[in-house]
Every structure is written in structure tokens, then in C-alpha cells.
Design a protein around this motif. Sequence first.
Motif, mmCIF file in Angstrom:
data_model
loop_
_atom_site.group_PDB
_atom_site.id
_atom_site.type_symbol
_atom_site.label_atom_id
_atom_site.label_comp_id
_atom_site.label_asym_id
_atom_site.label_seq_id
_atom_site.Cartn_x
_atom_site.Cartn_y
_atom_site.Cartn_z
ATOM 1 N N GLY A 42 1.317 -1.063 -0.125
ATOM 2 C CA GLY A 42 -0.302 0.244 0.368
ATOM 3 C C GLY A 42 0.501 1.089 -0.132
ATOM 4 O O GLY A 42 2.037 1.033 0.438
ATOM 5 N N SER A 94 -5.402 4.336 4.450
ATOM 6 C CA SER A 94 -5.186 4.179 3.016
ATOM 7 C C SER A 94 -4.323 3.260 2.560
ATOM 8 O O SER A 94 -4.590 1.821 2.127
ATOM 9 N N ASP A 97 -5.291 -0.510 4.990
ATOM 10 C CA ASP A 97 -6.041 -1.428 4.045
ATOM 11 C C ASP A 97 -5.710 -1.236 3.039
ATOM 12 O O ASP A 97 -5.345 -2.955 3.037
ATOM 13 N N CYS A 98 -4.883 -0.695 1.758
ATOM 14 C CA CYS A 98 -4.590 -1.488 0.534
ATOM 15 C C CYS A 98 -3.636 -2.496 0.708
ATOM 16 O O CYS A 98 -3.851 -3.325 0.117
ATOM 17 N N TRP A 101 -5.497 -5.558 1.901
ATOM 18 C CA TRP A 101 -5.948 -6.498 0.937
ATOM 19 C C TRP A 101 -5.253 -7.141 0.169
ATOM 20 O O TRP A 101 -5.587 -8.310 -0.472
ATOM 21 N N ASP A 102 -3.863 -5.887 -0.181
ATOM 22 C CA ASP A 102 -3.113 -7.045 -1.606
ATOM 23 C C ASP A 102 -2.683 -8.476 -1.209
ATOM 24 O O ASP A 102 -2.845 -9.311 -1.087
ATOM 25 N N LEU A 246 -8.926 6.666 -2.591
ATOM 26 C CA LEU A 246 -8.602 6.602 -1.169
ATOM 27 C C LEU A 246 -7.744 6.871 -0.376
ATOM 28 O O LEU A 246 -7.885 7.072 0.564
ATOM 29 N N GLY A 251 -8.797 4.012 2.435
ATOM 30 C CA GLY A 251 -8.763 2.846 1.958
ATOM 31 C C GLY A 251 -9.736 2.508 0.953
ATOM 32 O O GLY A 251 -11.207 3.166 0.663
ATOM 33 N N LEU A 252 -9.827 1.080 0.673
ATOM 34 C CA LEU A 252 -10.954 0.577 -0.246
ATOM 35 C C LEU A 252 -11.276 0.152 0.779
ATOM 36 O O LEU A 252 -12.815 0.284 -0.246
ATOM 37 N N ALA A 283 -5.012 -0.368 -6.702
ATOM 38 C CA ALA A 283 -5.918 -0.059 -6.283
ATOM 39 C C ALA A 283 -6.911 0.450 -6.185
ATOM 40 O O ALA A 283 -7.789 -0.597 -6.156
ATOM 41 N N LEU A 325 -4.190 -7.647 -5.031
ATOM 42 C CA LEU A 325 -4.012 -5.778 -5.540
ATOM 43 C C LEU A 325 -3.009 -5.920 -7.342
ATOM 44 O O LEU A 325 -3.109 -5.368 -7.884
#
Length: 331
Positions: A42, A94, A97-98, A101-102, A246, A251-252, A283, A325
Motif C-alpha cells: 500500500g 489507506s 488497508d490496501c 487487501w493485497d 482512497l 482506503g478500499l 488499488a 491487488l
Amino acid sequence: MELNYEIKVLQLKETFSIAYGNYDKREALLIELSHQNHKGYGECVAIDYYQINLQDFILKIKEIQSKIEAQNMIHPKDFFKFLQGLNLHAFLQSALDCAYWDLFGKLENKSFTDINALPSENLADSSITISAGTFENQVRKIEQSSWNKFKIKCKGLDKIYVEKLLQLNRNIALDSNASFTAEDCLWIQETPEIKGFSYLEQPRPINQYQILNKNGSANWMADEDCQNIDSLEKLVPYYKSINIKLMKCGGLTPALEMIGKARALNYKIMIGCMTESTVGISAACTLTGLVDFVDLDGANLISNDYATGSFVENGKIILSGKPGLGLELKK
């Protein structure tokens, strides 16, 4: 889970000029979360307007690092709830968070779009930004570009300049970065020809939007006025469209929620960016199937992109389709 971070310097291909000032580079903070030989990434960027100091973010990371590394792998939405309890700036939140997720998607061997059942075809084209300058220079850049949609930066309102832009008969949006006066806005929204612009972004300084009327000729789009989901309801009488970034909203995870509420309030929605590498752009690309406008040219404007993933080519969004991502750092 392990947390690492590094400051990167993003070099612009050319000096970029907007109403807030000129710049030729940006500092970015790269976040890496790793677990079981998988790494998620991120990013957040130092933006003068938002008074971002990445050294402050690093101090915060050192303060919370042990808490993050002690977390078990849970669903990203649950991890986001954990992040909300850490009192983080939206930009840093952000990036974390990204990155999560990745990482989560790579561990699950599923892409972000698959995990969230998001559309991945028939995506809107991105605009490319033309920095503020003379009309002649801006036209030259448009004519030399292989992109089809353009966001033109301007400083204040010049009616003759506006008329010339409309006469180009191209897909153009206008972004004044809060440099229009109240009188400028009244003229714009009372001039029928203004409908020729796809949107007009952030015309006034933050919280000075009361002169705007969303039912006029202009498709007013909120950028700095629309920071997060809490901004949406109060802006309804004034703006037809909003720009979700984002880093602004955190973030996502919050962006997905924000898109849902914005749709319920009948906004047109754009996914936008700041000066970012492919880490940030990739992202944001995952959300383009949910929106009306896309402005994700950030990585195209820098000369030293340090990652690969989803990307934008001549305005077309190219999703990687890889787990998470789809991000990898260049060697």
C-alpha cells in the motif's frame, strides 16, 4: 504478520502546475505487510495541501507496529475495524488497508475484484491531466496525446479561455483547484454551453460551496469538499458528482461503503488519484467498474514507477487479474 515501510521519491516527467502551486516530485511512503512468503503493498503520498509529513507517519507506525504484527490473518473488513481503533490519519490508514487487501488476496489466491464480486469489464476510460498553462500549450498537449479524455487544470476563470476549450469539441473536464470566485460560479452554472464539460471539479475553497446549484448547467464535482462518507449528505443540494480518492477516505474498505451511499444519494461518482505510483493506482483501478468517471493517470505522470499491477494505457483500465491487488515491486 510483518510490517515494513520505506520512503520513495516519485519524480514527475515534467513540472506540474495547478492553482495550489508547482511541483516536480512527491514523496511516497510504501507499506509492506508480509505473511507466509506473501507480500502486500500500500502507499500514501505527501501532499502539501493536506499538510502531510511522512516522518510523522513513520513515528506513528513505530508506535503501532507491534500491535499490527500481532494480528492474526482475518478478513480485511475486520482488519479495517482494528485499524479504526488506532487513531490513524486517513492517508496512512489507506496505505495499511490496501496493503492488507493485497496480502489477503494473495494468501487466498483470489483477486480483490473476485473477493468482492466487482465488475471487471466495460470499465470507464480514465482522463489524463493537463497542467495549468497557456491555452496554446494545453491544446498542443491534447493534440499530441493518445488519450481520449482530458482533465484541464486552470487558475481562475477566463471566459474566453473557457469558450475556446469548449470549441475544441473534445471530452474535457475542468479543474480549478478551488480558484473560482462566487461570481465565476454563478456565471458558469447559468451558461448553457458549460454542459459541454464532462464535469467541473472543486470550484471553490473548501466549505465555500453554498453558491453552487447542482441543477444549473455545471456538473459540479466535489473533491476537497468530499473527504469521506460523512461529507455526502450535506453536499447533495450543491454537487452532482463526487471524487473519491482512497487516501482521502481511508482506503478500499471505506471507499466501497462510500460508493454504495453515494449511489443511494444519486451522485455521479469518480475514482480519482493524486501523484501515485502503480501501488496506489492499482488499488483504485479495482473500483472502476462501479463508477461513472475515472481519473487514474498518476502513475503515467511519473518517470520512476517502482511497481507493476493494474495500470492505465491510453486511458484504458487494464486490470491485472492476479491475486490481491496484483502488485509486485520492480527489481
